[in-house]
Write a protein that holds these residues in place. Structure first.
Motif, PDB file in Angstrom:
ATOM      1  N   VAL A 175      40.058  26.499 -16.135  1.00 23.78           N
ATOM      2  CA  VAL A 175      40.773  27.565 -16.841  1.00 23.78           C
ATOM      3  C   VAL A 175      40.521  28.869 -16.106  1.00 23.78           C
ATOM      4  CG1 VAL A 175      41.025  28.807 -19.032  1.00 23.78           C
ATOM      5  CG2 VAL A 175      40.434  26.376 -19.073  1.00 23.78           C
ATOM      6  N   SER A 176      41.592  29.640 -15.865  1.00 24.85           N
ATOM      7  CA  SER A 176      41.423  31.004 -15.355  1.00 24.85           C
ATOM      8  C   SER A 176      42.133  31.950 -16.314  1.00 24.85           C
ATOM      9  CB  SER A 176      41.932  31.109 -13.919  1.00 24.85           C
ATOM     10  OG  SER A 176      43.230  30.561 -13.821  1.00 24.85           O
ATOM     11  N   ASP A 177      42.311  33.197 -15.912  1.00 23.69           N
ATOM     12  CA  ASP A 177      42.792  34.193 -16.879  1.00 23.69           C
ATOM     13  C   ASP A 177      44.012  33.734 -17.674  1.00 23.69           C
ATOM     14  OD1 ASP A 177      40.791  35.763 -15.984  1.00 23.69           O
ATOM     15  OD2 ASP A 177      42.049  37.332 -15.110  1.00 23.69           O
ATOM     16  N   GLU A 178      45.035  33.258 -16.969  1.00 19.08           N
ATOM     17  CA  GLU A 178      46.286  32.906 -17.654  1.00 19.08           C
ATOM     18  C   GLU A 178      46.754  31.492 -17.312  1.00 19.08           C
ATOM     19  OE1 GLU A 178      47.396  34.691 -19.975  1.00 19.08           O
ATOM     20  OE2 GLU A 178      47.347  36.838 -19.524  1.00 19.08           O
ATOM     21  N   HIS A 179      45.882  30.673 -16.770  1.00 21.99           N
ATOM     22  CA  HIS A 179      46.250  29.307 -16.381  1.00 21.99           C
ATOM     23  C   HIS A 179      45.213  28.312 -16.862  1.00 21.99           C
ATOM     24  CE1 HIS A 179      47.956  31.971 -13.244  1.00 21.99           C
ATOM     25  NE2 HIS A 179      48.955  31.097 -13.174  1.00 21.99           N
ATOM     26  N   CYS A 180      45.702  27.107 -17.116  1.00 23.20           N
ATOM     27  CA  CYS A 180      44.788  25.998 -17.418  1.00 23.20           C
ATOM     28  C   CYS A 180      45.319  24.789 -16.648  1.00 23.20           C
ATOM     29  CB  CYS A 180      44.792  25.738 -18.928  1.00 23.20           C
ATOM     30  SG  CYS A 180      43.878  24.267 -19.407  1.00 23.20           S
ATOM     31  N   THR A 181      44.475  24.180 -15.828  1.00 20.65           N
ATOM     32  CA  THR A 181      44.928  23.008 -15.078  1.00 20.65           C
ATOM     33  C   THR A 181      44.547  21.734 -15.817  1.00 20.65           C
ATOM     34  OG1 THR A 181      42.896  23.133 -13.788  1.00 20.65           O
ATOM     35  CG2 THR A 181      44.860  24.075 -12.794  1.00 20.65           C
ATOM     36  N   GLY A 215      51.651  18.495  -7.467  1.00 17.16           N
ATOM     37  CA  GLY A 215      51.829  17.049  -7.469  1.00 17.16           C
ATOM     38  C   GLY A 215      50.624  16.275  -7.992  1.00 17.16           C
ATOM     39  N   THR A 216      49.491  16.913  -8.011  1.00 14.84           N
ATOM     40  CA  THR A 216      48.265  16.232  -8.451  1.00 14.84           C
ATOM     41  C   THR A 216      47.810  16.692  -9.824  1.00 14.84           C
ATOM     42  OG1 THR A 216      47.080  17.954  -7.285  1.00 14.84           O
ATOM     43  CG2 THR A 216      47.343  15.852  -6.141  1.00 14.84           C
ATOM     44  N   HIS A 217      48.310  17.814 -10.270  1.00 19.89           N
ATOM     45  CA  HIS A 217      47.906  18.338 -11.578  1.00 19.89           C
ATOM     46  C   HIS A 217      49.040  19.180 -12.148  1.00 19.89           C
ATOM     47  CE1 HIS A 217      46.535  21.538  -8.692  1.00 19.89           C
ATOM     48  NE2 HIS A 217      47.240  22.258  -9.557  1.00 19.89           N
ATOM     49  N   ALA A 218      48.965  19.404 -13.453  1.00 21.39           N
ATOM     50  CA  ALA A 218      49.921  20.313 -14.097  1.00 21.39           C
ATOM     51  C   ALA A 218      49.178  21.590 -14.463  1.00 21.39           C
ATOM     52  CB  ALA A 218      50.493  19.656 -15.348  1.00 21.39           C
ATOM     53  N   VAL A 219      49.918  22.699 -14.508  1.00 20.59           N
ATOM     54  CA  VAL A 219      49.316  23.969 -14.887  1.00 20.59           C
ATOM     55  C   VAL A 219      49.937  24.423 -16.201  1.00 20.59           C
ATOM     56  CG1 VAL A 219      48.817  26.328 -14.168  1.00 20.59           C
ATOM     57  CG2 VAL A 219      49.074  24.529 -12.433  1.00 20.59           C
ATOM     58  N   LEU A 220      49.093  24.683 -17.192  1.00 17.85           N
ATOM     59  CA  LEU A 220      49.557  25.139 -18.503  1.00 17.85           C
ATOM     60  C   LEU A 220      49.550  26.660 -18.553  1.00 17.85           C
ATOM     61  CD1 LEU A 220      47.468  22.613 -20.657  1.00 17.85           C
ATOM     62  CD2 LEU A 220      49.781  22.313 -19.688  1.00 17.85           C
ATOM     63  N   ASP A 221      50.386  27.226 -19.443  1.00 18.67           N
ATOM     64  CA  ASP A 221      50.597  28.679 -19.457  1.00 18.67           C
ATOM     65  C   ASP A 221      49.624  29.424 -20.373  1.00 18.67           C
ATOM     66  OD1 ASP A 221      51.574  27.798 -21.856  1.00 18.67           O
ATOM     67  OD2 ASP A 221      53.477  28.901 -21.750  1.00 18.67           O
ATOM     68  N   ALA A 222      48.382  28.973 -20.466  1.00 15.98           N
ATOM     69  CA  ALA A 222      47.389  29.665 -21.297  1.00 15.98           C
ATOM     70  C   ALA A 222      46.045  29.588 -20.606  1.00 15.98           C
ATOM     71  CB  ALA A 222      47.288  29.017 -22.671  1.00 15.98           C
ATOM     72  N   GLY A 223      45.323  30.695 -20.637  1.00 15.51           N
ATOM     73  CA  GLY A 223      44.004  30.720 -20.009  1.00 15.51           C
ATOM     74  C   GLY A 223      43.008  31.432 -20.890  1.00 15.51           C
ATOM     75  N   LEU A 224      42.077  32.115 -20.223  1.00 15.40           N
ATOM     76  CA  LEU A 224      40.985  32.777 -20.941  1.00 15.40           C
ATOM     77  C   LEU A 224      41.462  33.824 -21.936  1.00 15.40           C
ATOM     78  CD1 LEU A 224      38.537  33.318 -17.974  1.00 15.40           C
ATOM     79  CD2 LEU A 224      38.018  32.119 -20.110  1.00 15.40           C
ATOM     80  N   LEU A 274      43.456  22.779 -35.756  1.00 18.67           N
ATOM     81  CA  LEU A 274      43.882  23.965 -34.998  1.00 18.67           C
ATOM     82  C   LEU A 274      44.111  23.609 -33.542  1.00 18.67           C
ATOM     83  CD1 LEU A 274      44.057  27.185 -35.341  1.00 18.67           C
ATOM     84  CD2 LEU A 274      41.907  27.170 -34.069  1.00 18.67           C
ATOM     85  N   PHE A 275      45.264  24.006 -33.038  1.00 15.88           N
ATOM     86  CA  PHE A 275      45.607  23.677 -31.655  1.00 15.88           C
ATOM     87  C   PHE A 275      46.188  24.899 -30.945  1.00 15.88           C
ATOM     88  CE2 PHE A 275      46.158  19.991 -34.398  1.00 15.88           C
ATOM     89  CZ  PHE A 275      45.220  19.137 -33.831  1.00 15.88           C
ATOM     90  N   LEU A 276      45.837  25.005 -29.688  1.00 17.94           N
ATOM     91  CA  LEU A 276      46.479  26.017 -28.849  1.00 17.94           C
ATOM     92  C   LEU A 276      47.690  25.341 -28.207  1.00 17.94           C
ATOM     93  CD1 LEU A 276      46.502  28.830 -27.569  1.00 17.94           C
ATOM     94  CD2 LEU A 276      45.058  27.905 -25.742  1.00 17.94           C
ATOM     95  N   ALA A 277      48.861  25.809 -28.598  1.00 15.96           N
ATOM     96  CA  ALA A 277      50.090  25.248 -28.024  1.00 15.96           C
ATOM     97  C   ALA A 277      50.368  25.920 -26.693  1.00 15.96           C
ATOM     98  CB  ALA A 277      51.258  25.472 -28.980  1.00 15.96           C
ATOM     99  N   THR A 278      50.561  25.097 -25.669  1.00 16.43           N
ATOM    100  CA  THR A 278      50.834  25.606 -24.319  1.00 16.43           C
ATOM    101  C   THR A 278      52.043  24.845 -23.766  1.00 16.43           C
ATOM    102  OG1 THR A 278      49.548  23.943 -23.141  1.00 16.43           O
ATOM    103  CG2 THR A 278      48.338  25.833 -23.975  1.00 16.43           C
TER     104      THR A 278
END
Ligand code: PLP
Ligand code: MN
Length: 392
Positions: A322-328, A284-293, A272-276
């Protein structure tokens, strides 16, 4: 009705690289192997398998488990059972106590359509159930839950346990089914030797309880409990008649920290995987994914970035927050030590699909409408998580 349409997250036959995110992906080959493996081990041990529906909340998954030999499923809540009954599951154990006469009445209604059983740890619950089955004209199997060291529900006093069992047996339309004995914390004890020690002590309590009931003319047809973390020990002990494992179908980061009990024991893999997708790399130092809490639960720790090509956690990328709608996600230890790699080039591109292994499967599943099953990179099926949110 809205004038806008959000397109479906996936279409059958399309490559998974096309899916809209966030969404839950299920690797069907791995999932089927997990199901086959636990069923084969239960069969070899002569134990019934009653997988827990709270892990998947998905009738299609329950039917796949039953097709392989599961005797039925567990649900944790009465309302949770409804979509499973509607899908044709005919044997459901509510592995939990009920909290009101109204809940007993709903359960009695369900018991007119499927073989239902439920746990009690108080004479009051027995009375609620007795009144409800009388009114509905239904039959119900009732198990007494005993506390074997988990310290949640269940009676610890064998005297009270016996009184409750005798009361169940004495009432019309209720039958005493046996014992539930579940130890939740031991499932996640990392070292097999420590798990074994705790379970040995718990099993001594179960044997004592069963013997006490037998001596009172109240034999236990069923002793139910156990989970993914205790399965190997439970197969060997001979104490349980049925196993309630749930997470084994999918696995999660938490369970990946359990060390296996030794050679030849169950080894379940992540299915099982959460696709983001990457929604920003501006820093520039990190990427932000479109899924959070709102797409994953965090009480068991951060998700892991999955390296699909190598079928293992990524060593280059690690989830950092991880925050509401973001994952770094940032560079993991290996990337950080690779000379000449610029931070930016180690990060996934804007819009790139990134798979995460959820920290804890059950509450994560409950945040999603469907499971997108794929094989060889192509979407094969979309299963509704029909019991999602049914917590009453
Ligand atoms: N049985 C009961 C009563 C549970 O509460 C749980 C999980 O919390 C399980 C079985 C299944 O456990 P797992 O998902 O760890 O296999
Ligand atoms: Mn869980």
């Amino acid at each position: 009705m809205s004038i806008f349409t959000v397109p479906p997250a996936a279409s059958i036959g399309a490559p998974i690289s096309d899916i809209d995110t966030p969404a839950l992906l299920l690797d069907l080959d791995v999932f089927e192997r997990n199901l086959d493996e636990l069923q084969a081990r239960a069969d070899a041990a002569g134990m019934a398998l009653r997988p827990h529906g709270k892990a998947h909340k998905c009738p299609a998954v329950a039917l796949a488990q039953i097709a392989r030999g599961a005797v039925g499923i567990c649900c944790q809540k009465v309302s949770e059972a409804i979509p499973f009954i509607e899908a044709g599951v005919r044997d459901i154990h509510i592995s939990n106590e009920i909290a009101s006469p109204g809940k007993a009445r709903l359960l009695a209604q369900l018991a007119r359509h499927a073989r239902m059983s439920v746990c009690v740890d108080d004479l009051q619950q027995v009375d609620w159930l007795a009144a409800a089955v009388q009114e509905a004209g239904a039959e119900l199997t009732v198990l007494v839950e005993i506390d074997i060291g988990h310290g949640r529900c269940g009676v610890a006093d064998l005297e009270l346990m016996t009184r409750i069992a005798a009361r169940i047996q004495s009432l019309p339309r209720l039958s005493f089914g046996g014992l539930q004995a579940y130890h939740g914390t031991v499932q996640h004890v990392r070292l097999p030797g420590e798990r074994q020690q705790i379970i040995d002590a718990a099993n001594a309590r179960i044997r004592q309880a069963r013997a006490r009931l037998e001596s009172e003319g109240l034999p236990c047809a069923v002793v139910t409990g156990g989970g993914t973390g205790s399965a190997d020990i439970d197969f060997a002990s001979g104490v349980y008649t049925e196993l309630q494992a749930g997470s084994y179908a999918f696995m999660d980061v938490d369970y990946s920290h359990n060390q296996p009990s030794g050679a030849g024991v169950s080894s379940f893999a992540h299915s099982l995987f959460l696709a983001t997708r990457v929604m920003s790399r501006a820093a520039g130092t990190h990427a932000v994914l479109d899924a959070g809490l709102k797409s994953m639960s965090l009480e068991s720790g951060l998700p892991q970035v999955w390296n699909a090509a190598q079928a293992r956690p990524d060593v280059v990328l690690a989830c950092t927050g991880v925050s509401d709608e973001h994952c770094t996600v940032g560079r993991g230890a290996e990337a950080a030590s690779t000379a000449g790699t610029t931070a930016l080039s180690a990060l996934p591109a804007l819009g790139e699909l990134v798979l995460l292994v959820p920290g804890h499967v059950d509450p994560t599943i409950n945040l999603h409408d469907s499971l997108i099953g794929y094989r060889n990179g192509v979407v094969e099926t979309i299963w509704p998580i029909a019991a999602r949110g049914l917590s009453r």
